[in-house]
Scaffold this active site. Structure first.
Site, PDB file in Angstrom:
ATOM      1  N   TYR A 108      -8.882  -6.615   5.018  1.00 37.46           N
ATOM      2  CA  TYR A 108      -8.676  -5.434   4.179  1.00 37.46           C
ATOM      3  C   TYR A 108      -9.002  -4.196   4.994  1.00 37.46           C
ATOM      4  CZ  TYR A 108      -9.534  -1.902   0.601  1.00 37.46           C
ATOM      5  OH  TYR A 108      -9.509  -0.744  -0.142  1.00 37.46           O
ATOM      6  N   GLU A 196      -4.363   2.017   1.496  1.00 35.71           N
ATOM      7  CA  GLU A 196      -4.943   0.680   1.487  1.00 35.71           C
ATOM      8  C   GLU A 196      -3.961  -0.310   2.096  1.00 35.71           C
ATOM      9  OE1 GLU A 196      -7.572  -0.912  -2.137  1.00 35.71           O
ATOM     10  OE2 GLU A 196      -5.462  -1.389  -2.353  1.00 35.71           O
TER      11      GLU A 196
END
Ligand code: GDP
Ligand code: MN
Length: 391
Positions: A108, A196
């Protein structure tokens, strides 16, 4: 403003972040054609909606033939995809077809504008694929955070520290640093508030690829980025807010049943609080701004009533630049033109208040007047409880 995954990937690709090859489709046939165009033997078909959590909601399918691609896309078009983030569902009318990535690890990488520290924050974890909020609650120590000094940008040292922090191999560090710095550059150049990549994957060959991407932009900076502003997809936004914005009205949609028409954001906040204190829930609030004409008030009325959950309406005006008589004229006009069928409570104060109250009283309409905000809130809450469900 939010954008779709495929748009976010186009931006990342422009900045040099590796993304899978893919193509957009507006029909199942086009989706199947895209897979042929892309080539290879496995593809993912992904619903394009402004929401994460599509995978677990059935919005992401791995396919091994063009027939499977066709079928997967056919199952998505025209549906409302209900995800954890969008319980009301979001309409799917675009799907993205990509070459399937050979995933060995899911990481991530996030870049956010952190309001608490008033800086840009890099966030990374070795536990990609899951929602960061979920991980923050479950294993906060697994999250690597790094504050970026805006005047300096992301330093080499900082990027390396993050890359090592999420357990990448020495051979992957320089590529990871490139991804971090390029994503950061896109974030800063385009006035994003959130970027993101989840997951950022390590492929079988050891390379890094952004398999999912999400970017949100600062609405107040869109005027400097017309190429970003045109990516807006209104079908994904709150229909009530889009309706009001098209008419130049400042409107915020909420979940309750009392519609609110107010002047000024501060008074709106106070009114929301009073409604809650009186035991009710606001459905929305609309700020008519300063110097609102009767026509503007009428338009505002229409926008508030556009929300079918509204069972009572509260008008709270503290007129300085505004004029209570104009507001009253607008309310009367709304009654005459919009066949208002729900109770309306009005509290007026300030400029031309006597004239405003006289207009309402002389209209003969069933408008409930209140002298104070507290009284108005109570009346509106009672009215919403007593009113029949309009739908
Ligand atoms: P989200 O659920 O909306 O966040 O959608 P994602 O694009 O992140 O996809 C969800 C999950 O599907 C990912 O975390 C991966 O595990 C899986 N996935 C997505 N694309 C691929 C792919 O190309 N290959 C493989 N094997 N899995 C994928
Ligand atoms: Mn994702």
């Amino acid at each position: 403003m939010d954008i779709h995954e495929y748009q976010a990937k186009e931006i990342l690709a422009r900045y040099g972040v590796p993304v899978p090859r893919g193509g957009l489709a507006y029909s199942p046939e086009q989706a199947s054609y895209r897979s042929t165009e892309i080539g290879g033997s496995a593809w993912v078909v992904k619903a394009q909606v402004h929401s994460g959590g599509r995978g677990e909601a059935g919005g992401v399918s791995l396919c091994r033939s063009d027939t499977e691609v066709l079928r997967a896309a056919d199952g998505l078009f025209g549906k409302r995809l209900v995800t954890r983030q969008a319980p009301g569902g979001k309409l799917v009318y675009r799907v993205y077809v990509e070459e399937a990535s050979d995933i060995t690890r899911e990481l991530y990488l996030g870049i956010v504008l952190d309001r608490a520290s008033e800086t840009i924050l890099l966030i990374a974890t070795s536990d990609g694929g899951v929602e960061i909020e979920e991980l923050a609650a479950r294993a906060p120590e697994a999250i690597v955070r790094s504050v970026v000094e805006p005047a300096v940008g992301v330093t080499d040292f900082q990027a390396r520290e993050i890359a090592f922090g999420i357990g990448l191999e020495p051979s992957q560090i320089s590529e990871a640093c490139r991804v971090i710095r390029r994503a950061y550059q896109a974030f800063v150049d385009l006035d994003a508030t959130m970027l993101e990549i989840n997951p950022l994957v390590v492929t079988g060959e050891g390379g890094l690829v952004a398999v999912d991407a999400k970017v949100s932009f600062d609405d107040n900076a869109l005027f400097r980025h017309p190429e970003v502003a045109e990516l807006r997809d209104r079908s994904q936004e709150d229909a009530r807010e889009a309706h009001a914005e098209d008419r130049g009205l400042a409107y915020v949609g909420l979940d309750g049943d009392i519609g609110c028409m107010i002047n000024g954001a501060g008074l709106a906040m106070a009114t929301m609080d009073m409604i809650k204190l009186a035991g009710g829930e606001p459905a929305n609030f609309l700020d008519i701004g300063g110097g609102a004409s009767p026509e503007r008030v009428l338009k505002a009325f229409r926008a508030v009533l556009h929300d079918e959950n509204v069972r009572a309406m509260l008008v709270n005006i503290f007129a300085g630049i505004n004029r209570c008589d104009w507001v009253a004229e607008g309310i009367v006009a709304a009654y005459r033109n919009l066949s208002v069928s729900i109770p309306v409570v009005v509290r007026l104060a300030g400029t031309h208040v006597d004239e405003g109250r006289r207009i309402l009283a002389d209209s003969g309409l069933p408008i409930r007047s209140a002298d104070s905000l507290a009284e108005a809130a109570h009346l509106a809450v009672d009215a919403a409880r007593g009113a029949g469900v309009p739908t």
